[in-house]
Design an enzyme around this catalytic site. Structure first.
Site, PDB file in Angstrom:
ATOM      1  N   SER A  67      18.983 -24.107 -77.923  1.00 44.62           N
ATOM      2  CA  SER A  67      19.853 -24.582 -79.080  1.00 44.62           C
ATOM      3  C   SER A  67      21.233 -23.723 -78.933  1.00 44.62           C
ATOM      4  O   SER A  67      21.134 -22.788 -78.091  1.00 44.62           O
ATOM      5  CB  SER A  67      19.199 -23.912 -80.362  1.00 44.62           C
ATOM      6  N   TYR A 102      17.391 -18.256 -88.035  1.00 45.16           N
ATOM      7  CA  TYR A 102      17.106 -19.031 -87.007  1.00 45.16           C
ATOM      8  C   TYR A 102      17.746 -18.750 -85.726  1.00 45.16           C
ATOM      9  O   TYR A 102      17.191 -19.113 -84.471  1.00 45.16           O
ATOM     10  CB  TYR A 102      17.718 -20.442 -87.399  1.00 45.16           C
ATOM     11  N   LYS A 106      15.877 -18.478 -81.945  1.00 46.34           N
ATOM     12  CA  LYS A 106      16.178 -19.255 -80.855  1.00 46.34           C
ATOM     13  C   LYS A 106      16.660 -18.396 -79.604  1.00 46.34           C
ATOM     14  O   LYS A 106      16.400 -18.675 -78.547  1.00 46.34           O
ATOM     15  CB  LYS A 106      17.145 -20.106 -81.117  1.00 46.34           C
ATOM     16  N   PRO A 129      21.196 -27.969 -77.548  1.00 50.63           N
ATOM     17  CA  PRO A 129      21.803 -28.895 -78.262  1.00 50.63           C
ATOM     18  C   PRO A 129      22.443 -28.268 -79.392  1.00 50.63           C
ATOM     19  O   PRO A 129      22.117 -27.223 -79.854  1.00 50.63           O
ATOM     20  CB  PRO A 129      20.724 -29.940 -78.646  1.00 50.63           C
ATOM     21  N   SER A 144      18.218 -31.786 -89.604  1.00 49.95           N
ATOM     22  CA  SER A 144      19.476 -31.773 -89.212  1.00 49.95           C
ATOM     23  C   SER A 144      20.266 -33.337 -89.441  1.00 49.95           C
ATOM     24  O   SER A 144      21.391 -33.259 -89.271  1.00 49.95           O
ATOM     25  CB  SER A 144      19.322 -31.890 -87.574  1.00 49.95           C
TER      26      SER A 144
HETATM   27  N1  LIG Z   1      17.559 -30.866 -84.833  1.00 47.29           N
HETATM   28  C1  LIG Z   1      18.635 -30.050 -84.141  1.00 47.29           C
HETATM   29  O1  LIG Z   1      19.787 -30.345 -84.939  1.00 47.29           O
HETATM   30  C2  LIG Z   1      18.336 -29.137 -83.244  1.00 47.29           C
HETATM   31  C3  LIG Z   1      19.365 -28.354 -82.666  1.00 47.29           C
HETATM   32  C4  LIG Z   1      19.234 -27.497 -81.653  1.00 47.29           C
HETATM   33  C5  LIG Z   1      18.033 -27.228 -81.278  1.00 47.29           C
HETATM   34  N2  LIG Z   1      16.870 -27.805 -81.825  1.00 47.29           N
HETATM   35  C6  LIG Z   1      15.706 -27.641 -81.194  1.00 47.29           C
HETATM   36  O2  LIG Z   1      14.795 -28.678 -80.863  1.00 47.29           O
HETATM   37  C7  LIG Z   1      13.342 -28.358 -81.194  1.00 47.29           C
HETATM   38  C8  LIG Z   1      12.799 -29.705 -82.174  1.00 47.29           C
HETATM   39  O3  LIG Z   1      13.788 -29.397 -83.174  1.00 47.29           O
HETATM   40  P1  LIG Z   1      13.543 -30.882 -84.309  1.00 47.29           P
HETATM   41  O4  LIG Z   1      14.747 -30.839 -85.159  1.00 47.29           O
HETATM   42  O5  LIG Z   1      13.019 -32.032 -83.613  1.00 47.29           O
HETATM   43  O6  LIG Z   1      12.457 -30.368 -85.249  1.00 47.29           O
HETATM   44  P2  LIG Z   1      11.348 -30.706 -86.247  1.00 47.29           P
HETATM   45  O7  LIG Z   1      11.817 -32.015 -86.466  1.00 47.29           O
HETATM   46  O8  LIG Z   1      11.249 -30.048 -87.194  1.00 47.29           O
HETATM   47  O9  LIG Z   1      10.195 -30.866 -85.116  1.00 47.29           O
HETATM   48  C9  LIG Z   1       9.655 -29.491 -84.809  1.00 47.29           C
HETATM   49  C10 LIG Z   1       8.447 -29.786 -84.015  1.00 47.29           C
HETATM   50  O10 LIG Z   1       7.862 -28.507 -83.502  1.00 47.29           O
HETATM   51  C11 LIG Z   1       6.415 -28.666 -83.641  1.00 47.29           C
HETATM   52  N3  LIG Z   1       5.780 -27.382 -84.122  1.00 47.29           N
HETATM   53  C12 LIG Z   1       6.220 -26.642 -84.984  1.00 47.29           C
HETATM   54  N4  LIG Z   1       5.364 -25.478 -85.167  1.00 47.29           N
HETATM   55  C13 LIG Z   1       4.514 -25.516 -83.903  1.00 47.29           C
HETATM   56  C14 LIG Z   1       3.485 -24.847 -83.471  1.00 47.29           C
HETATM   57  N5  LIG Z   1       3.216 -23.725 -83.565  1.00 47.29           N
HETATM   58  N6  LIG Z   1       3.043 -25.371 -82.245  1.00 47.29           N
HETATM   59  C15 LIG Z   1       3.448 -26.575 -81.536  1.00 47.29           C
HETATM   60  N7  LIG Z   1       4.480 -27.233 -82.273  1.00 47.29           N
HETATM   61  C16 LIG Z   1       4.961 -26.770 -83.301  1.00 47.29           C
HETATM   62  C17 LIG Z   1       6.368 -29.775 -84.904  1.00 47.29           C
HETATM   63  O11 LIG Z   1       5.245 -30.072 -85.074  1.00 47.29           O
HETATM   64  P3  LIG Z   1       4.613 -31.128 -86.559  1.00 47.29           P
HETATM   65  O12 LIG Z   1       5.251 -32.127 -86.669  1.00 47.29           O
HETATM   66  O13 LIG Z   1       2.956 -31.059 -86.439  1.00 47.29           O
HETATM   67  O14 LIG Z   1       4.772 -30.134 -87.835  1.00 47.29           O
HETATM   68  C18 LIG Z   1       7.409 -30.604 -84.709  1.00 47.29           C
HETATM   69  O15 LIG Z   1       6.822 -31.630 -83.662  1.00 47.29           O
HETATM   70  C19 LIG Z   1      13.462 -27.124 -81.862  1.00 47.29           C
HETATM   71  O16 LIG Z   1      13.171 -26.143 -80.856  1.00 47.29           O
HETATM   72  C20 LIG Z   1      14.808 -26.609 -82.342  1.00 47.29           C
HETATM   73  O17 LIG Z   1      15.172 -25.300 -82.354  1.00 47.29           O
HETATM   74  C21 LIG Z   1      16.958 -28.874 -82.684  1.00 47.29           C
END
Ligand SMILES: NC(=O)c1ccc[n+]([C@@H]2O[C@H](COP(=O)([O-])OP(=O)(O)OC[C@H]3O[C@@H](n4cnc5c(N)ncnc54)[C@H](OP(=O)(O)O)[C@@H]3O)[C@@H](O)[C@H]2O)c1
Length: 263
Positions: A67, A102, A106, A129, A144
């Site tokens: 991130s 957070y 990360k 991202p 987000s």
């Molecule tokens: N969204 C943003 O703006 C953003 C920006 C920068 C980076 N990111 C990164 O992108 C990644 C995904 O983010 P997202 O926004 O898609 O988040 P999200 O919608 O909350 O999805 C998180 C995912 O991680 C899974 N997860 C959580 N705990 C876990 C565990 N212990 N073992 C395996 N899987 C697990 C969740 O599974 P369940 O569905 O089963 O709960 C879900 O599929 C993260 O690493 C986040 O830090 C996101």
């Protein structure tokens, strides 16, 4: 696509046995504040996946979703003339001092990933991202996209926050390119534009002139500054960033279509 619990090393190992490449997207819960709930899943989950990958010779590359939270929080003052790039790495001490849990999770997770990859000769690529918006695939609201819904859905004030906006389609594309392009390496910052919420309100007003948008900030402090994020490296992966105006338009249309609100 397979799904597994990243904190269970034995389960991961049983899944990762004969695949060539792996995405690890990990957890994303801004509301989690304790070490057990946020930092441990990020760091241990990342290391569990990498440990399993290290045992499988057929895996050629691992792409980890990090991130901008692991990039921009160095303690350096951010102003309009500052250009953040892939050489920046957030400082855990700064994150801890500012209680940015957070960001801390990360940063520690990516730091641990690079250390492990180096020690175990894993070809690792990190995708960093900003705040991911754009059309929703799932029926539920993701964290987000929530700031956009709040702005368009009749809130009285906009938050004094500057976000690093990026479209989910660019993020998905970058992950694929990070696998497919043999020369891909290191980290890739993904930010279409750094913009304060006041600027986003203006864009939304131009897109939806009849909507009820907030016209004042939630506090009286100076606006959080904007700065720049280098796009050079992401462009080398073939990413031509979708303009934030298009992302906002498509986000709002998707939120409407999925009945999160009506205009
Ligand atoms: N969204 C943003 O703006 C953003 C920006 C920068 C980076 N990111 C990164 O992108 C990644 C995904 O983010 P997202 O926004 O898609 O988040 P999200 O919608 O909350 O999805 C998180 C995912 O991680 C899974 N997860 C959580 N705990 C876990 C565990 N212990 N073992 C395996 N899987 C697990 C969740 O599974 P369940 O569905 O089963 O709960 C879900 O599929 C993260 O690493 C986040 O830090 C996101």
């Amino acid at each position: 696509m397979i799904k597994f619990h990243a904190l269970s090393y034995s389960i991961i190992s049983s899944f990762i046995s004969c695949i060539l490449r792996i995405f690890y997207k990990g957890s994303f819960q801004l509301c989690f504040i304790s070490q057990v709930e946020l930092i441990d899943p990020a760091v241990k989950g990342t290391l569990n996946v990498l440990r399993s990958c290290a045992k499988v010779p057929s895996i050629r590359r691992v792409v980890v979703t990090s991130s901008m939270a692991a990039v921009a929080f160095t303690g350096q003052t951010l102003t309009a003339d500052v250009v953040v790039d892939e050489t920046w790495f957030s400082d855990p001490a700064v994150c801890e001092k500012l209680k940015l849990w957070y960001m801390l999770s990360k940063t520690l997770a990516e730091e641990a990933a690079w250390k492990f990859a180096k020690e175990n000769k894993i070809d690792l690529v990190a995708i960093n991202p900003g705040l991911v918006i754009g059309p929703l695939l799932q029926p539920t609201l993701n964290t987000s996209v929530e700031p956009v819904l709040k702005l368009i859905n009749g809130t009285q004030t906009f938050p004094n926050i500057t976000y690093r906006w990026v479209d989910v389609r660019d993020v998905a594309n970058a992950h694929i390119q990070a696998f497919e392009v043999p020369s891909a390496n290191g980290r890739y910052c993904l930010v279409s534009r750094v913009a304060h919420c006041s600027e986003v309100v203006k864009i939304l007003h131009e897109l939806y002139p009849t909507s009820n948008l907030p016209d004042k900030c939630a506090d009286d402090k100076p606006f959080q500054p904007t700065y720049q994020v280098s796009q050079e490296k992401a462009r080398s992966l073939g990413i031509n960033f979708i303009p934030v105006e298009v992302s906002l338009n498509d986000t709002v249309e998707s939120l409407k279509e999925k009945k999160f609100f009506s205009l």
